[in-house]
Write a protein that holds these residues in place. Structure first.
Motif, PDB file in Angstrom:
ATOM      1  N   PRO A 104       9.448 -88.156  42.428  1.00  0.00           N
ATOM      2  CA  PRO A 104      10.224 -87.134  43.146  1.00  0.00           C
ATOM      3  C   PRO A 104       9.955 -85.741  42.595  1.00  0.00           C
ATOM      4  CG  PRO A 104      11.593 -89.039  42.690  1.00  0.00           C
ATOM      5  CD  PRO A 104      10.301 -89.275  41.968  1.00  0.00           C
ATOM      6  N   GLY A 105       9.836 -84.783  43.515  1.00  0.00           N
ATOM      7  CA  GLY A 105       9.552 -83.410  43.120  1.00  0.00           C
ATOM      8  C   GLY A 105       8.083 -83.066  43.092  1.00  0.00           C
ATOM      9  N   GLU A 106       7.227 -84.057  43.115  1.00  0.00           N
ATOM     10  CA  GLU A 106       5.788 -83.801  43.086  1.00  0.00           C
ATOM     11  C   GLU A 106       5.251 -83.513  44.492  1.00  0.00           C
ATOM     12  OE1 GLU A 106       4.438 -86.166  39.041  1.00  0.00           O
ATOM     13  OE2 GLU A 106       4.024 -87.095  40.977  1.00  0.00           O
ATOM     14  N   SER A 107       3.946 -83.239  44.541  1.00  0.00           N
ATOM     15  CA  SER A 107       3.311 -82.845  45.799  1.00  0.00           C
ATOM     16  C   SER A 107       2.139 -83.748  46.134  1.00  0.00           C
ATOM     17  CB  SER A 107       2.810 -81.393  45.712  1.00  0.00           C
ATOM     18  OG  SER A 107       3.866 -80.506  45.477  1.00  0.00           O
ATOM     19  N   LEU A 108       1.827 -83.806  47.409  1.00  0.00           N
ATOM     20  CA  LEU A 108       0.637 -84.477  47.909  1.00  0.00           C
ATOM     21  C   LEU A 108       0.095 -83.664  49.078  1.00  0.00           C
ATOM     22  CD1 LEU A 108       1.438 -88.317  48.168  1.00  0.00           C
ATOM     23  CD2 LEU A 108      -0.305 -87.255  46.716  1.00  0.00           C
ATOM     24  N   ARG A 109      -1.211 -83.745  49.280  1.00  0.00           N
ATOM     25  CA  ARG A 109      -1.804 -83.147  50.467  1.00  0.00           C
ATOM     26  C   ARG A 109      -2.539 -84.223  51.239  1.00  0.00           C
ATOM     27  NH1 ARG A 109      -6.436 -78.465  51.086  1.00  0.00           N
ATOM     28  NH2 ARG A 109      -7.760 -80.226  50.431  1.00  0.00           N
ATOM     29  N   VAL A 113      -7.362 -81.357  59.555  1.00  0.00           N
ATOM     30  CA  VAL A 113      -6.013 -80.808  59.508  1.00  0.00           C
ATOM     31  C   VAL A 113      -5.328 -81.374  58.281  1.00  0.00           C
ATOM     32  CG1 VAL A 113      -3.762 -80.768  60.647  1.00  0.00           C
ATOM     33  CG2 VAL A 113      -5.839 -80.454  61.981  1.00  0.00           C
ATOM     34  N   TYR A 114      -4.514 -80.559  57.645  1.00  0.00           N
ATOM     35  CA  TYR A 114      -3.853 -80.958  56.406  1.00  0.00           C
ATOM     36  C   TYR A 114      -2.333 -80.972  56.572  1.00  0.00           C
ATOM     37  CZ  TYR A 114      -8.429 -79.748  54.550  1.00  0.00           C
ATOM     38  OH  TYR A 114      -9.785 -79.677  54.318  1.00  0.00           O
ATOM     39  N   LEU A 115      -1.703 -81.791  55.771  1.00  0.00           N
ATOM     40  CA  LEU A 115      -0.251 -81.770  55.641  1.00  0.00           C
ATOM     41  C   LEU A 115       0.054 -81.643  54.164  1.00  0.00           C
ATOM     42  CD1 LEU A 115       2.477 -81.971  57.134  1.00  0.00           C
ATOM     43  CD2 LEU A 115       2.473 -84.419  56.579  1.00  0.00           C
ATOM     44  N   GLN A 116       0.453 -80.459  53.754  1.00  0.00           N
ATOM     45  CA  GLN A 116       0.836 -80.214  52.375  1.00  0.00           C
ATOM     46  C   GLN A 116       2.299 -80.577  52.216  1.00  0.00           C
ATOM     47  OE1 GLN A 116      -1.023 -79.103  49.658  1.00  0.00           O
ATOM     48  NE2 GLN A 116       0.840 -79.541  48.483  1.00  0.00           N
ATOM     49  N   MET A 117       2.576 -81.491  51.316  1.00  0.00           N
ATOM     50  CA  MET A 117       3.940 -81.981  51.124  1.00  0.00           C
ATOM     51  C   MET A 117       4.390 -81.643  49.715  1.00  0.00           C
ATOM     52  SD  MET A 117       3.607 -85.676  53.058  1.00  0.00           S
ATOM     53  CE  MET A 117       2.614 -86.372  51.744  1.00  0.00           C
ATOM     54  N   ASN A 118       5.373 -80.786  49.609  1.00  0.00           N
ATOM     55  CA  ASN A 118       5.906 -80.366  48.319  1.00  0.00           C
ATOM     56  C   ASN A 118       7.315 -80.895  48.124  1.00  0.00           C
ATOM     57  OD1 ASN A 118       3.542 -78.841  47.877  1.00  0.00           O
ATOM     58  ND2 ASN A 118       4.447 -77.047  48.860  1.00  0.00           N
ATOM     59  N   ASN A 119       7.721 -80.937  46.861  1.00  0.00           N
ATOM     60  CA  ASN A 119       9.079 -81.375  46.521  1.00  0.00           C
ATOM     61  C   ASN A 119       9.419 -82.690  47.235  1.00  0.00           C
ATOM     62  OD1 ASN A 119      11.641 -81.331  45.397  1.00  0.00           O
ATOM     63  ND2 ASN A 119      12.487 -80.013  47.006  1.00  0.00           N
ATOM     64  N   LEU A 120       8.547 -83.650  47.057  1.00  0.00           N
ATOM     65  CA  LEU A 120       8.726 -84.928  47.746  1.00  0.00           C
ATOM     66  C   LEU A 120       9.965 -85.661  47.263  1.00  0.00           C
ATOM     67  CD1 LEU A 120       4.989 -85.946  47.924  1.00  0.00           C
ATOM     68  CD2 LEU A 120       6.546 -85.867  49.882  1.00  0.00           C
ATOM     69  N   LYS A 121      10.588 -86.357  48.184  1.00  0.00           N
ATOM     70  CA  LYS A 121      11.808 -87.095  47.911  1.00  0.00           C
ATOM     71  C   LYS A 121      11.580 -88.584  48.205  1.00  0.00           C
ATOM     72  CE  LYS A 121      14.510 -83.113  49.481  1.00  0.00           C
ATOM     73  NZ  LYS A 121      15.554 -82.649  50.416  1.00  0.00           N
ATOM     74  N   PRO A 122      12.361 -89.463  47.618  1.00  0.00           N
ATOM     75  CA  PRO A 122      12.197 -90.893  47.914  1.00  0.00           C
ATOM     76  C   PRO A 122      12.279 -91.205  49.399  1.00  0.00           C
ATOM     77  CG  PRO A 122      13.573 -90.606  45.990  1.00  0.00           C
ATOM     78  CD  PRO A 122      13.341 -89.233  46.554  1.00  0.00           C
TER      79      PRO A 122
END
Length: 124
Positions: free
Chosen positions: A14-19, A79-88
Motif C-alpha cells: 500500500p502506498g506504492e506505485s505501478l505503471r 498507452v500508460y496507466l500510472q497508479m500512485n498511492n495504491l490501496k488494497p
C-alpha cells in the motif's frame, strides 16, 4: 494481426506505485479511445479511466481520481496507466481496451479490442 496487450502488473505494498502499459499491434492506438478497466475477484469488471482519441481528454472513476493518470506515447503506440498511492482495494486484473469511437462514454461491449489483462495486487 490486431493485438492489444497489457504489462506492468505485480505485487506492491500500500502506498506504492505501478505503471501499466497497453501496447497495440496491427492498428494505431492514437486513432482509438482507450479505456482501462479492472475486475476484482467476485466482482464485475468496472471502468477505471478513459483517454479520448478526439482531443486527448481523460476521465477517471471516483475511486481512482487523483491517484491514477493515463497518458499515451504516440511513437511507441502505447498507452500508460500510472497508479500512485495504491490501496488494497485496487487489487484486480486490469484490462485496456480500444474503441473506434472518438469520445469516452461507450459501454464495455462497444469496445473493439481488449487485452488479456495484467494482475495488480496491493498487499502488505
Amino acid at each position: 494481426q490486431v493485438q492489444l496487450g497489457e504489462s506492468g502488473g505485480g505485487l506492491v505494498q500500500p502506498g506504492e506505485s505501478l505503471r501499466l502499459s497497453c501496447a497495440a499491434s496491427g492498428f494505431t492506438l492514437d486513432d482509438h479511445t482507450i479505456g482501462w478497466f479492472r475486475q476484482a475477484p467476485g466482482k464485475e469488471r468496472e471502468p477505471v479511466s478513459c483517454l479520448a482519441s478526439s482531443d486527448g481528454s481523460t476521465y477517471y472513476s471516483d475511486s481512482v481520481k487523483g491517484r491514477f493518470t493515463t497518458s499515451r506515447d504516440i511513437a511507441k503506440n502505447t498507452v500508460y496507466l500510472q497508479m500512485n498511492n495504491l490501496k488494497p482495494e485496487d487489487t484486480a486484473v486490469y484490462y485496456c481496451a480500444a474503441d473506434h469511437f472518438p469520445t469516452c462514454g461507450s459501454f464495455q461491449d462497444e469496445y473493439d479490442y481488449w487485452g488479456q489483462g495484467t494482475q495488480v495486487t496491493v498487499s502488505s
